[in-house]
Write a protein that holds these residues in place. Structure first.
Motif, PDB file in Angstrom:
ATOM      1  N   SER A 130     -29.077 -25.118  37.254  1.00 17.71           N
ATOM      2  CA  SER A 130     -29.939 -25.558  36.315  1.00 17.71           C
ATOM      3  C   SER A 130     -30.433 -27.087  36.636  1.00 17.71           C
ATOM      4  O   SER A 130     -31.346 -27.568  35.899  1.00 17.71           O
ATOM      5  CB  SER A 130     -29.007 -25.704  35.006  1.00 17.71           C
ATOM      6  N   ASN A 131     -30.031 -27.425  37.700  1.00 21.65           N
ATOM      7  CA  ASN A 131     -30.219 -28.930  38.134  1.00 21.65           C
ATOM      8  C   ASN A 131     -29.876 -29.220  39.784  1.00 21.65           C
ATOM      9  O   ASN A 131     -29.078 -29.694  39.893  1.00 21.65           O
ATOM     10  CB  ASN A 131     -29.318 -30.123  37.415  1.00 21.65           C
ATOM     11  N   PRO A 132     -30.713 -28.629  40.410  1.00 19.82           N
ATOM     12  CA  PRO A 132     -30.608 -28.445  41.896  1.00 19.82           C
ATOM     13  C   PRO A 132     -30.635 -29.721  42.503  1.00 19.82           C
ATOM     14  O   PRO A 132     -30.284 -30.000  43.843  1.00 19.82           O
ATOM     15  CB  PRO A 132     -31.944 -27.493  42.553  1.00 19.82           C
ATOM     16  N   GLY A 133     -31.187 -30.892  41.861  1.00 17.63           N
ATOM     17  CA  GLY A 133     -31.289 -32.298  42.341  1.00 17.63           C
ATOM     18  C   GLY A 133     -29.893 -32.757  42.435  1.00 17.63           C
ATOM     19  O   GLY A 133     -29.933 -33.968  43.080  1.00 17.63           O
ATOM     20  N   ARG A 134     -28.903 -32.211  41.932  1.00 21.07           N
ATOM     21  CA  ARG A 134     -27.429 -32.648  42.319  1.00 21.07           C
ATOM     22  C   ARG A 134     -26.814 -32.181  43.579  1.00 21.07           C
ATOM     23  O   ARG A 134     -25.973 -32.767  43.768  1.00 21.07           O
ATOM     24  CB  ARG A 134     -26.533 -32.257  40.818  1.00 21.07           C
ATOM     25  N   ASN A 135     -27.506 -31.233  43.958  1.00 18.38           N
ATOM     26  CA  ASN A 135     -26.766 -30.415  45.261  1.00 18.38           C
ATOM     27  C   ASN A 135     -26.944 -31.177  46.640  1.00 18.38           C
ATOM     28  O   ASN A 135     -27.818 -31.692  46.695  1.00 18.38           O
ATOM     29  CB  ASN A 135     -27.407 -29.084  45.132  1.00 18.38           C
ATOM     30  N   TYR A 136     -25.976 -31.243  47.167  1.00 19.45           N
ATOM     31  CA  TYR A 136     -25.653 -31.911  48.443  1.00 19.45           C
ATOM     32  C   TYR A 136     -26.255 -30.902  49.571  1.00 19.45           C
ATOM     33  O   TYR A 136     -26.000 -29.784  49.372  1.00 19.45           O
ATOM     34  CB  TYR A 136     -24.213 -32.408  48.762  1.00 19.45           C
ATOM     35  N   PRO A 137     -26.990 -31.312  50.571  1.00 19.64           N
ATOM     36  CA  PRO A 137     -27.589 -30.330  51.504  1.00 19.64           C
ATOM     37  C   PRO A 137     -26.655 -29.768  52.327  1.00 19.64           C
ATOM     38  O   PRO A 137     -25.655 -30.306  52.653  1.00 19.64           O
ATOM     39  CB  PRO A 137     -28.606 -31.267  52.452  1.00 19.64           C
ATOM     40  N   PHE A 138     -26.992 -28.291  52.673  1.00 22.78           N
ATOM     41  CA  PHE A 138     -25.901 -27.430  53.290  1.00 22.78           C
ATOM     42  C   PHE A 138     -25.536 -27.829  54.559  1.00 22.78           C
ATOM     43  O   PHE A 138     -24.504 -28.006  54.962  1.00 22.78           O
ATOM     44  CB  PHE A 138     -26.606 -26.102  53.344  1.00 22.78           C
TER      45      PHE A 138
END
Length: 305
Positions: free
Chosen positions: A153-161
């Protein structure tokens, strides 16, 4: 004494944050409150909650809700909170006319799950020393279907794999006697050198208590940790730690230049925020979190010192 019912919506973290208000709301009412929410496990077994109702299955005109002296609902995300200067808990306090205090702490009551958590740890091969990671999120666990593709719902919070796997690999090499437990949902991908946890979220709260800490993003894990005083490194993307965070964590974003808990109004539209250098995260966790004693008294709502 009045019977007050509060409708608490939103994600898990938002509901956990709301529990910080319950002691003052119960004091104001002269007794326990009621809660209507999609996340009943957040409020279950709380001695200051008379009853918690599942919003998904119990209508608001249920007689048990209608017998309330007052039914309250407030949406802090549609208030002065959007200006970026108030913490979520501060906005909730304003909405319900109670005094805000930085020492307000969230509460979850999950000790009854400890034996099941210990059983899972043995079955999953989790070593005595372990810490948790959560580098992605934004999905609700309610009615979860692992066959569905991951959609945050908010991919901007995700840390790059790539960065996340680098952190995991470094710890796996340096600390072979320590298990790294990934608590993300099954469809959020797999990291090498981790154990994937398939327990539901109330169990994660209990799993945290005996851990060495955690590394994560702005998602449920950082809020669970605030209920028990467990510390972690939290990486911030398009949300502000000053609005959702906790002082006992080490809160980091790209522009902090390897520092933590830097107080400023972060530009949440800057896509670089979440790109915190992996080695900086490793150093921060090793120096400040890993193996340190947990202190519930250290938990405070994010504020400027």
């Amino acid at each position: 004494m009045s019977l007050n019912t509060y409708i608490v919506e939103g994600g898990i973290g938002k509901c956990v944050s709301f529990t910080s208000l319950i002691p003052k709301l119960a004091e104001k009412a002269g007794g326990p409150i009621q809660v209507v929410t999609p996340y009943i496990d957040v409020f279950a077994n709380n001695p200051l909650v008379k009853m918690v109702y599942d919003e998904e299955s119990i209508p608001l005109d249920d007689p048990r809700i209608l017998e309330s002296d007052n039914i309250y609902y407030a949406e802090p995300y549609k208030s002065n909170f959007v200006k970026g200067d108030e913490h979520l808990i501060q906005s909730y306090c304003k909405a319900f006319d109670i005094e805000f205090d930085v020492n307000m702490k969230p509460q979850m009551f999950t000790t009854h799950l400890k034996d099941e958590v210990e059983t899972w740890k043995k079955q999953a091969g989790v070593k005595k020393k372990y810490f948790l990671v959560q580098f992605t999120g934004g999905q609700t666990p309610l009615n979860f279907d692992a066959s569905n593709p991951y959609q945050s719902s908010n991919p901007g919070r995700n840390y790059p794999f790539y960065f996340a796997q680098g952190i995991i690999n470094a710890f796996a090499q340096s600390y072979p006697d320590t298990t790294i437990v990934d608590i993300t949902l099954p469809n959020e991908g797999m990291y090498a050198n981790t154990v994937k946890c398939d327990l539901s979220f109330p169990y994660l709260n209990e799993l945290l208590k005996d851990s060495l800490g955690f590394i994560g993003i702005d998602s449920c894990l950082q809020h669970f940790a605030a209920t028990s005083g467990v510390s972690g490194v939290v990486l911030w993307g398009n949300t502000r730690w000053t609005q959702f965070g906790w002082m006992h964590h080490k809160n980091m974003s790209f522009h902090d230049k390897n520092k933590a808990n830097t107080w400023y109004k972060m530009d949440i539209n800057d896509p670089r925020n979440i790109m915190v250098d992996a080695q900086s995260v490793i150093d921060m966790f090793e120096r400040n979190i890993m193996g340190k004693k947990h202190h519930i008294d250290a938990v405070q709502v994010a504020h400027k010192k």
